[in-house]
Design an enzyme around this catalytic site. Sequence first.
Site, PDB file in Angstrom:
ATOM      1  N   ARG A  84      -7.778  14.938 -45.822  1.00  5.74           N
ATOM      2  CA  ARG A  84      -6.513  14.206 -45.848  1.00  5.74           C
ATOM      3  C   ARG A  84      -6.148  13.836 -47.286  1.00  5.74           C
ATOM      4  O   ARG A  84      -4.980  13.930 -47.683  1.00  5.74           O
ATOM      5  CB  ARG A  84      -6.601  12.942 -44.986  1.00  5.74           C
ATOM      6  CG  ARG A  84      -6.663  13.237 -43.498  1.00  5.74           C
ATOM      7  CD  ARG A  84      -6.722  11.951 -42.679  1.00  5.74           C
ATOM      8  NE  ARG A  84      -5.451  11.243 -42.682  1.00  5.74           N
ATOM      9  CZ  ARG A  84      -5.276  10.018 -42.213  1.00  5.74           C
ATOM     10  NH1 ARG A  84      -6.306   9.355 -41.686  1.00  5.74           N
ATOM     11  NH2 ARG A  84      -4.093   9.441 -42.238  1.00  5.74           N
ATOM     12  N   CYS A 137      -6.541   3.027 -47.185  1.00  6.66           N
ATOM     13  CA  CYS A 137      -6.814   4.161 -46.287  1.00  6.66           C
ATOM     14  C   CYS A 137      -5.469   4.674 -45.802  1.00  6.66           C
ATOM     15  O   CYS A 137      -4.565   4.883 -46.595  1.00  6.66           O
ATOM     16  CB  CYS A 137      -7.717   3.728 -45.138  1.00  6.66           C
ATOM     17  SG  CYS A 137      -7.093   2.301 -44.212  1.00  6.66           S
TER      18      CYS A 137
END
Length: 284
Positions: free
Chosen positions: A182, A241
């Site tokens: 990611r 995050c």
Amino acid sequence: MSENLSPIIEAAELLKIYNQENLIIVDACAGKNAKADYDARHLTGALHVDLNTQLADIKPDLSKGGRHPLTTVLQFSKVLTGLGITATSHVVVYDDKNGSNAAARFWWMLQSAGHKSVQVLNGGLQHAIQAGLPATSNKVSVAKVDPYIIKKWQLPQSDIVEIENVSSDKNYIVIDVRSTERYNGETEPIDLVAGHIPEAVNIPFSENLDEKGLFLPKEQLRNKYAAVFDKAKNENVIVHCGSGVTACHTILAMAYAGYEIPKLYVGSGSEWSRNNKVIATNDK
């Protein structure tokens, strides 16, 4: 409880204090079927807390605060009161993601509310049951308590304005705890744009755990994060995050290792990617 209480508790330790009068166990398992799963099986005496409705104040416009913005302190006060938690409660929280999901978020929020006697159960629900902690489907009654008073969030936070101003400042370190895939922009299953905040460094939260899903020994975690805290002052370390949930897992690991708690960017990538900010890919 002592302010030096470890942020992590082992299943064997919890078993020893199970009958402690002021112990409150919280099941923070999240996901589509979390409540049904809780109703079917939870640690005996554990109360359920919901990530989306009780540990976040989700807005219609996710560009303002991201996917899991913090609640107000008044909202969180009502959550704690509803769980029968008081200032003297010893809270142990677990989830089914090795503490990497809502358990770490709940720990961070309680710490930020000024509550020191809170621990995350190492290994989560699965490991606890394997270790012999009792589980049940029985309903749990909640003690009626006075409202839990929270004046303000006490732990350090960052925001999108600060991130934009300091991400390229060599005196700061912005840590992205998502998976490397990611971070690199190879895949993005949740948010709008794949990639990462420019100059952010990638230290996946999964690396806080061993092959059994338990936290690494605190000495190993201390060595792991030594480079971070050697390069930047504690107040210049910012952790994020996708939505400010799993970032708390890394902050928990840092606290377990003995470091002071750094800043949490709650909005994280979900907010950043919805505000036309520059997105880097493949570390470029």
